[in-house]
Each structure stands twice: as structure tokens, then as C-alpha cells.
Design a protein around this motif. Structure first.
Motif, PDB file in Angstrom:
ATOM      1  N   THR A   1       0.720  -1.266   0.010  1.00 48.53           N
ATOM      2  CA  THR A   1       0.019   0.126  -0.032  1.00 48.53           C
ATOM      3  C   THR A   1       0.951   1.418  -0.125  1.00 48.53           C
ATOM      4  O   THR A   1       2.048   1.383   0.269  1.00 48.53           O
ATOM      5  CB  THR A   1      -0.709   0.182   1.309  1.00 48.53           C
ATOM      6  OG1 THR A   1       0.124   0.052   2.518  1.00 48.53           O
ATOM      7  CG2 THR A   1      -1.924  -1.138   1.276  1.00 48.53           C
TER       8      THR A   1
ATOM      9  N   PRO B   1       0.473  -0.136  -5.873  1.00 46.76           N
ATOM     10  CA  PRO B   1       0.014  -1.321  -5.007  1.00 46.76           C
ATOM     11  C   PRO B   1      -0.734  -2.228  -5.549  1.00 46.76           C
ATOM     12  O   PRO B   1      -1.339  -2.168  -6.807  1.00 46.76           O
ATOM     13  CB  PRO B   1      -1.227  -0.482  -4.222  1.00 46.76           C
ATOM     14  CG  PRO B   1      -0.677   1.028  -4.067  1.00 46.76           C
ATOM     15  CD  PRO B   1       0.153   1.031  -5.382  1.00 46.76           C
ATOM     16  N   VAL B   2      -0.584  -3.620  -5.281  1.00 45.33           N
ATOM     17  CA  VAL B   2      -1.191  -4.740  -6.004  1.00 45.33           C
ATOM     18  C   VAL B   2      -2.638  -4.593  -6.508  1.00 45.33           C
ATOM     19  O   VAL B   2      -3.070  -5.221  -7.478  1.00 45.33           O
ATOM     20  CB  VAL B   2      -0.908  -6.065  -5.248  1.00 45.33           C
ATOM     21  CG1 VAL B   2      -1.855  -6.270  -4.099  1.00 45.33           C
ATOM     22  CG2 VAL B   2      -0.987  -7.416  -6.149  1.00 45.33           C
ATOM     23  N   SER B   3      -3.227  -3.879  -5.576  1.00 44.56           N
ATOM     24  CA  SER B   3      -4.782  -3.675  -5.717  1.00 44.56           C
ATOM     25  C   SER B   3      -5.170  -2.805  -7.146  1.00 44.56           C
ATOM     26  O   SER B   3      -6.017  -2.908  -8.034  1.00 44.56           O
ATOM     27  CB  SER B   3      -5.590  -2.983  -4.677  1.00 44.56           C
ATOM     28  OG  SER B   3      -5.023  -1.642  -4.573  1.00 44.56           O
ATOM     29  N   GLU B   4      -4.017  -2.090  -7.616  1.00 46.46           N
ATOM     30  CA  GLU B   4      -4.098  -1.419  -8.853  1.00 46.46           C
ATOM     31  C   GLU B   4      -3.176  -1.940 -10.121  1.00 46.46           C
ATOM     32  O   GLU B   4      -3.086  -1.046 -11.110  1.00 46.46           O
ATOM     33  CB  GLU B   4      -4.226   0.032  -8.698  1.00 46.46           C
ATOM     34  CG  GLU B   4      -2.710   0.825  -7.844  1.00 46.46           C
ATOM     35  CD  GLU B   4      -2.704   2.066  -7.554  1.00 46.46           C
ATOM     36  OE1 GLU B   4      -2.201   2.839  -8.293  1.00 46.46           O
ATOM     37  OE2 GLU B   4      -3.508   2.561  -6.584  1.00 46.46           O
TER      38      GLU B   4
ATOM     39  N   GLU C   1      -3.005  -4.375 -12.175  1.00 46.55           N
ATOM     40  CA  GLU C   1      -3.717  -4.739 -13.116  1.00 46.55           C
ATOM     41  C   GLU C   1      -3.913  -3.857 -14.211  1.00 46.55           C
ATOM     42  O   GLU C   1      -3.597  -3.569 -15.298  1.00 46.55           O
ATOM     43  CB  GLU C   1      -4.740  -5.807 -13.045  1.00 46.55           C
ATOM     44  CG  GLU C   1      -5.269  -6.454 -14.482  1.00 46.55           C
ATOM     45  CD  GLU C   1      -6.454  -7.498 -14.071  1.00 46.55           C
ATOM     46  OE1 GLU C   1      -6.963  -8.071 -15.248  1.00 46.55           O
ATOM     47  OE2 GLU C   1      -6.947  -7.698 -12.933  1.00 46.55           O
TER      48      GLU C   1
ATOM     49  N   CYS D   1       6.735  -7.217  -1.868  1.00 46.96           N
ATOM     50  CA  CYS D   1       5.855  -6.866  -1.044  1.00 46.96           C
ATOM     51  C   CYS D   1       6.564  -6.701   0.343  1.00 46.96           C
ATOM     52  O   CYS D   1       7.863  -6.352   0.455  1.00 46.96           O
ATOM     53  CB  CYS D   1       4.500  -7.405  -0.880  1.00 46.96           C
ATOM     54  SG  CYS D   1       4.788  -8.989  -0.509  1.00 46.96           S
TER      55      CYS D   1
ATOM     56  N   ARG E   1       1.922 -10.780  -1.413  1.00 47.28           N
ATOM     57  CA  ARG E   1       1.598  -9.967  -2.542  1.00 47.28           C
ATOM     58  C   ARG E   1       2.498  -9.841  -3.799  1.00 47.28           C
ATOM     59  O   ARG E   1       2.232  -9.578  -5.013  1.00 47.28           O
ATOM     60  CB  ARG E   1       1.234  -8.715  -1.958  1.00 47.28           C
ATOM     61  CG  ARG E   1       0.083  -8.768  -0.995  1.00 47.28           C
ATOM     62  CD  ARG E   1      -0.031  -7.294  -0.368  1.00 47.28           C
ATOM     63  NE  ARG E   1       0.913  -6.834   0.489  1.00 47.28           N
ATOM     64  CZ  ARG E   1       1.097  -6.171   1.340  1.00 47.28           C
ATOM     65  NH1 ARG E   1       0.382  -4.963   1.197  1.00 47.28           N
ATOM     66  NH2 ARG E   1       2.118  -6.127   2.361  1.00 47.28           N
TER      67      ARG E   1
ATOM     68  N   GLN F   1       1.801 -12.566  -5.909  1.00 47.65           N
ATOM     69  CA  GLN F   1       0.523 -12.344  -6.666  1.00 47.65           C
ATOM     70  C   GLN F   1       0.736 -11.557  -7.699  1.00 47.65           C
ATOM     71  O   GLN F   1       0.351 -11.688  -8.822  1.00 47.65           O
ATOM     72  CB  GLN F   1      -0.372 -11.706  -5.699  1.00 47.65           C
ATOM     73  CG  GLN F   1      -1.848 -11.571  -5.994  1.00 47.65           C
ATOM     74  CD  GLN F   1      -2.811 -10.857  -5.183  1.00 47.65           C
ATOM     75  OE1 GLN F   1      -2.278 -10.559  -3.991  1.00 47.65           O
ATOM     76  NE2 GLN F   1      -4.033 -10.275  -5.489  1.00 47.65           N
TER      77      GLN F   1
END
Length: 124
Positions: free
Chosen positions: A37, A53-56, A58, A88, A93, A96
């Protein structure tokens, strides 16, 4: 009298640099991506790493290069780049992110399995 550099910090950074060069090969240079994050990365990261961040990740890797540059102030990695290193805090993460990047065609994606935690332990 000359003072010796901080031994452990310098040695850890040297080991990481050697590992990155080894991963990058003789002719290339590794690009580091911190997939934690923004708050985690703001508290400390490996020098030279770009925080996505891994959430964004892709959506970032699917952006047009100009949009990526505008958002992250960095050149978007190319599909043919061979030395993309994701990390990470502890490894999950980063793995991932590596798998995600590979699924999008970034065959040069690699995971720094030791993650920031290992780097920080060796640095300090």
C-alpha cells in the motif's frame, strides 16, 4: 582517521544489488516494483522502487504508456522487458503481482521472495 561505512547496511544493499544484477543478467537492469500500500511504502521502501499497490497493478499494466507516465511519473514497463522485480512486505503480494504481470504477458516478471522484510533485516 577514516570511518568505516555502516557494515551491515552497506553489505545488505550490496547483496541486493548483486542479486538484482544477477536477476537482470549482464546487460540488463532490474526495475523494482513495491506492490504494498502507499502507506506501507511511504514508511520505507527499497531505494529506486516504484510503488504500485497490488490492488491497482492490473489496471496500471494495461494503461497506455502516457497515462502510466502521468500517474506514476515513470516509464511503463514493456512486455519485452526481462527484469521486472516485484516485492511486498513478506512475499505473498509480490508473488501475486508477479503472477498477474506474467498473465498479462510480462514474461520477465520476477518475485523478490525475501521481500521488504528480508531487505530491511539485512539493511539494519
Amino acid at each position: 582517521m577514516l570511518q568505516a561505512p555502516r557494515g551491515r547496511a552497506r553489505a545488505a544493499l550490496r547483496r541486493f544489488a548483486v542479486a538484482a544484477r544477477t536477476m537482470a543478467g549482464a546487460s540488463g537492469r532490474a526495475r523494482l516494483f513495491d506492490v504494498r500500500t502507499r502507506e506501507e511504502a511511504a514508511a520505507g521502501t527499497i531505494p529506486g522502487a516504484l510503488n504500485i499497490p497490488v490492488s491497482e497493478l492490473e489496471s496500471a499494466l494495461q494503461m497506455e504508456p502516457a497515462a502510466f507516465q502521468a500517474l506514476y511519473s515513470a516509464e511503463k514497463p514493456k512486455l519485452e522487458d526481462e527484469h521486472l522485480v516485484f516485492f511486498c512486505q513478506m512475499g505473498k503480494r509480490g508473488l501475486q503481482a508477479t503472477q498477474l504481470a506474467r498473465s498479462l504477458g510480462y514474461s520477465g516478471a520476477r518475485n523478490y521472495a525475501g521481500a521488504y522484510r528480508e531487505w530491511l533485516e539485512k539493511e539494519g
